[in-house]
Design an enzyme around this catalytic site. Structure first.
Site, short mmCIF file in Angstrom:
data_model
loop_
_atom_site.label_atom_id
_atom_site.label_comp_id
_atom_site.label_asym_id
_atom_site.label_seq_id
_atom_site.Cartn_x
_atom_site.Cartn_y
_atom_site.Cartn_z
N LYS A 54 -35.09 54.84 16.94
CA LYS A 54 -34.11 54.03 17.66
C LYS A 54 -33.45 54.88 18.76
O LYS A 54 -32.81 55.89 18.49
CB LYS A 54 -33.02 53.50 16.73
N ASP A 81 -32.10 50.27 21.67
CA ASP A 81 -30.87 49.59 21.23
C ASP A 81 -29.82 49.62 22.33
O ASP A 81 -28.86 50.38 22.27
CB ASP A 81 -30.35 50.28 19.96
N LYS A 83 -28.29 46.74 23.39
CA LYS A 83 -27.37 45.61 23.13
C LYS A 83 -26.98 44.92 24.44
O LYS A 83 -25.80 44.82 24.79
CB LYS A 83 -26.14 46.09 22.37
N ASP A 86 -25.27 40.05 29.43
CA ASP A 86 -24.89 39.90 30.85
C ASP A 86 -25.40 38.54 31.30
O ASP A 86 -25.87 37.74 30.48
CB ASP A 86 -25.52 41.05 31.66
N THR A 145 -20.56 45.28 13.03
CA THR A 145 -19.85 45.65 11.81
C THR A 145 -18.35 45.80 12.07
O THR A 145 -17.54 45.71 11.16
CB THR A 145 -20.39 46.95 11.19
N ARG A 225 -26.77 58.79 10.47
CA ARG A 225 -26.13 60.03 10.04
C ARG A 225 -26.47 60.46 8.63
O ARG A 225 -26.38 61.66 8.31
CB ARG A 225 -24.61 59.89 10.23
O1 C5P Z 1 -23.95 55.06 10.41
P1 C5P Z 1 -25.33 55.42 10.91
O2 C5P Z 1 -25.34 56.76 11.60
O3 C5P Z 1 -26.41 55.29 9.87
O4 C5P Z 1 -25.61 54.34 12.03
C1 C5P Z 1 -26.91 53.95 12.40
C2 C5P Z 1 -26.76 52.85 13.41
O5 C5P Z 1 -25.97 51.80 12.88
C3 C5P Z 1 -26.06 53.28 14.71
O6 C5P Z 1 -26.99 53.76 15.64
C4 C5P Z 1 -25.40 52.01 15.17
O7 C5P Z 1 -26.27 51.26 16.00
C5 C5P Z 1 -25.20 51.20 13.90
N1 C5P Z 1 -23.78 51.19 13.47
C6 C5P Z 1 -23.24 50.02 13.01
N2 C5P Z 1 -21.92 49.97 12.61
C7 C5P Z 1 -21.15 51.07 12.62
C8 C5P Z 1 -21.70 52.29 13.04
C9 C5P Z 1 -23.03 52.33 13.47
O8 C5P Z 1 -23.94 49.01 12.94
N3 C5P Z 1 -19.90 50.98 12.20
#
Ligand code: C5P
Length: 246
Positions: A54, A81, A83, A86, A145, A225
């Site tokens: 990604k 990604d 997103k 527009d 989220t 992460r």
């Molecule tokens: O938290 P993590 O590092 O696993 O996030 C992976 C992906 O999830 C991020 O690249 C982002 O697109 C998405 N994300 C999300 N909601 C959050 C933080 C990250 O959907 N609060």
């Protein structure tokens, strides 16, 4: 899920043989870094575990379209990604560029509406066709989220929009897999917020374990992460795969 997520990068690595292809094809590595060299290093060391890379806004803004082309040529499915949200004309033209880069997936906000989503699909498809690339798919972002106001009815409406616009799939949180099940035969469901039990949730508020998300019907897990911020990313990826296989 829709076909794809079958990148063969890293097949020269002996470890790849230990990760079943049907697991690797369901794991996307979120390279949320601002440096292409670091992104390449992470992808190379983790290629036995992840069939999809990604490329998010951070890496795209730092390294540009090269980042998408690089990982596509390396054999990964690339999930771009960006997103997009527009006016339809701008989205179509931007999507055409993304399609020409060899991306497998590109994200768009479903909140942008049907005309915009259709424009994204047209642009992405044409861009890939003009460049002689396989047909990619638009993934509609359903509910961020960070958005705790969206209702179940809005989620359903956004899934309908994604189908009507011929999107290939949606992005949804693991707790929304149950509500989005009625669309599972028409939309690949791509799920972020994946954590092993007891792991640091960072800023994710709606998390699930890899095996729970897969059992609930996720087609592709977005792993960030949990692996990339680990002291030993390869060991973390091993743990991730072991947790799915156990
Ligand atoms: O938290 P993590 O590092 O696993 O996030 C992976 C992906 O999830 C991020 O690249 C982002 O697109 C998405 N994300 C999300 N909601 C959050 C933080 C990250 O959907 N609060």
């Amino acid at each position: 899920m829709a076909d794809g997520a079958t990148g063969d990068a890293g097949t020269e690595e002996p470890e790849v043989n230990r990760v079943p292809v049907d697991i690797r094809s369901r794991l996307a590595l979120a390279l949320d870094v601002d440096d292409l060299i670091e992104a390449k290093r992470l992808a190379a060391s983790l290629s036995p575990y992840f069939g999809t890379i990604k490329v998010g806004l951070e890496l795209y803004l730092a390294a540009g379209p090269t980042s998408v082309g690089y990982f596509a040529e390396a054999g990964f499915d690339v999930f771009c990604d960006l997103k997009l949200h527009d006016i339809p004309n701008t989205v179509e033209r931007a999507a055409r560029v993304v399609g020409s880069l060899g991306a497998r997936w590109m994200t768009c906000h479903t909140s942008g509406g049907l005309t915009m989503l259709r424009a994204a699909v047209v642009g992405l498809t044409e861009g890939a066709a003009n460049a002689g690339m396989p047909t990619p798919g638009v993934l509609g972002v359903t509910v961020l989220t960070s958005d705790d106001t969206a209702t179940s009815a809005e989620l359903s409406a956004r899934c309908d929009l994604a189908v009507d616009a011929s999107c290939g799939g949606i992005i949804c949180a693991a707790p929304d897999l149950e509500d989005t099940e009625p669309w599972a035969d028409r939309l690949a469901r791509v799920v972020p917020g994946i954590r092993l039990p007891g792991g640091d949730t960072h800023d994710q508020s709606r998390v699930a374990s890899p095996s729970d998300a897969l059992v609930a019907g996720a087609d592709l897990l977005v792993i960030g992460r949990m692996v990339t911020a680990a002291e030993d990313p390869v060991a973390a990826a091993e743990e991730l795969v072991a947790s799915v296989l156990s």
